[in-house]
Every structure is written in C-alpha cells, then in structure tokens.
Design a protein around this motif. Structure first.
Motif: not given
Length: 250
Positions: A102, A106, A123-125, A127-128, A131-132, A135, A215, A217
């Motif tokens: 996390v 970027d 995942v980047t903050k 975040y939902s 969504e986490l 994943r 997606d 990502t």
C-alpha cells in the motif's frame, strides 16, 4: 500492539464476494487507525481473520511465526524500518507469503520495481476498501486455483536455461534456484505455456490477476520489470510495442 479478530456475525456475509479460501489469515500493517479499521471490516466481511498492527516492529514480530496467508503492507510506517525493509527481510528469510504493498505516492511504485522486492501487487492511496478486498480475494483465489490444478499441469515448462517446476512451483535458472513470488511464477508460467504468443496487458490482467481487462493498474508492467531484473540477460520476455508481452521461443 496487535489486534486480531474474525468475522462479525452482525456484518453481511459478502455473498458472491466471499473469500475463496474461508478464514484465510491476513496481516494488515497500517498506521492510520481509521483506514485500518475500515479495511479490517471489509476483509472480515469476506470471511478473513485479520491481524492489525500499526508499525514495522510489530509487523516483523507478527510475521515471525509465518502463519499468515497474505500481508497488506503499508510502505510509510513508523518504527525502526519502513514497509520496504519489512518485505526485504521477509524475502531474505525465504518467507514468500504474498504481499500487497500500500503506497501513498505513485513514485514509490517505481521504487518497488527498482528494488526487486517481490511484491505480488500494490494499491495506491486513497483506495476504495471494496477494491482492496477485491485484490485480496483475487490473489487468494489464484493461490487456491494453483494448488488445485497442480496435478493437471505439465510437470515443467522450460525456455532456454529457464525452468519452472509446476508441481513444486519452483523456478530454476542455469540449474540454480530462482526465487519467485506467487504472482511472478503465475505470470511467467502463463507466458511460457505458449512461447511466441503475444498477450495484451488486458489479457494478462484477466488470466493471471483475475482483474477486469480495463483495470488501470500498472501491475503487469511492474511484474514484467521485476522478472526481467531477476532473469537478467537470460530473460526470454519481449515487449511488442503497442500490443503487449510474449516469451521468445528457445
């Protein structure tokens, strides 16, 4: 301090989104209490047992018994080291528990690539939490699927000096052990199964990560970079500009 909890019967069960591996144990390493609590609730709703710690020293202590199925690891942590060093120590100790990083920036994604840390996803903050949880669910589902299909796959895949042993899920390069994360192994095996076949990023996201093809990502590019760094001059992975990736025929 470590907080351990299981599913709350007062919460919705998650129905179709329930964990593919009920009562998987997840270590959540997050120093923001409100964010950690929200993520914990979503993970528990999926049927996971969640241990929550808020600094790197507590994380290292919690990881010592190696009894977690997955680690959600914030990079910017208080404590004697940061999240990157926590992951480095895991891998140096031959602990290949799947890790999802996390990150709040970027540019830290590029740092993850450069250090070849062996993270399975990131995942980047901000975040939902939904969504986490998705994943986490996808990564655990891939682990379970790989275990179930072990006997149905060819015993090994090879391209040049690179060999993947499918039954033990181990890699070898020039007959030397090649440490690979769960995701690195799955990605490499998917490419090596059909040498010469070019896969788009969307196809790889769907087949390897179990994510939607659209997606946004960067995880495919991150893992390709990690694999190339590990394989060096022996890497058979080639980029087809504007299309995607393939493994060259030996």
């Amino acid at each position: 301090m470590t907080t351990t909890s299981g599913p709350d019967p007062s919460q919705p069960s998650g129905a179709a989104g329930a964990s593919p591996n009920p009562m998987s144990r997840v270590l959540l390493v997050e120093d923001e209490p409100a964010l950690a609590e929200l993520a914990r609730l979503y993970l528990e709703r999926d049927g996971h047992r969640v241990d929550v710690v808020g600094d790197s020293d507590a994380a290292l202590a919690a990881l010592a018994p190696r009894n977690h199925d997955l680690v959600l690891l914030d990079i910017g942590l208080p404590g004697s080291v940061d999240g990157i060093e926590v992951c480095r120590r895991m891998r140096a100790g031959d602990d290949w528990t799947p890790v999802i990083f996390v990150t709040a920036r970027d540019d830290e994604v590029d740092r993850i690539i450069g250090l070849e840390l062996g993270a399975d996803d990131y995942v980047t903050k901000p975040y939902s939490p939904r969504e986490l949880a998705s994943r986490v669910r996808a990564l655990l589902r891939r682990q379970l699927r790989a275990a179930q299909s072990a006997g149905e796959q060819p015993r090994s895949l090879s391209v040049g000096a690179l060999v993947l042993e499918m039954d033990t899920r181990r890699g070898r390069l020039h007959d030397r052990p090649l440490p690979l994360t769960t995701t690195e192994f799955d990605l490499l095996a998917h490419l090596m199964a059909r040498p010469g076949r070019v896969y788009t990023r969307g196809e790889l996201l769907t087949a390897v990560w179990d994510y939607p093809a659209d997606d946004p990502t960067r995880t495919v590019d991150v893992h390709i970079a990690q694999l190339r760094a590990k394989l060096g001059d022996d890497s058979p992975i080639r980029t087809v500009r504007g299309v995607g990736y393939s493994v060259e025929r030996s």
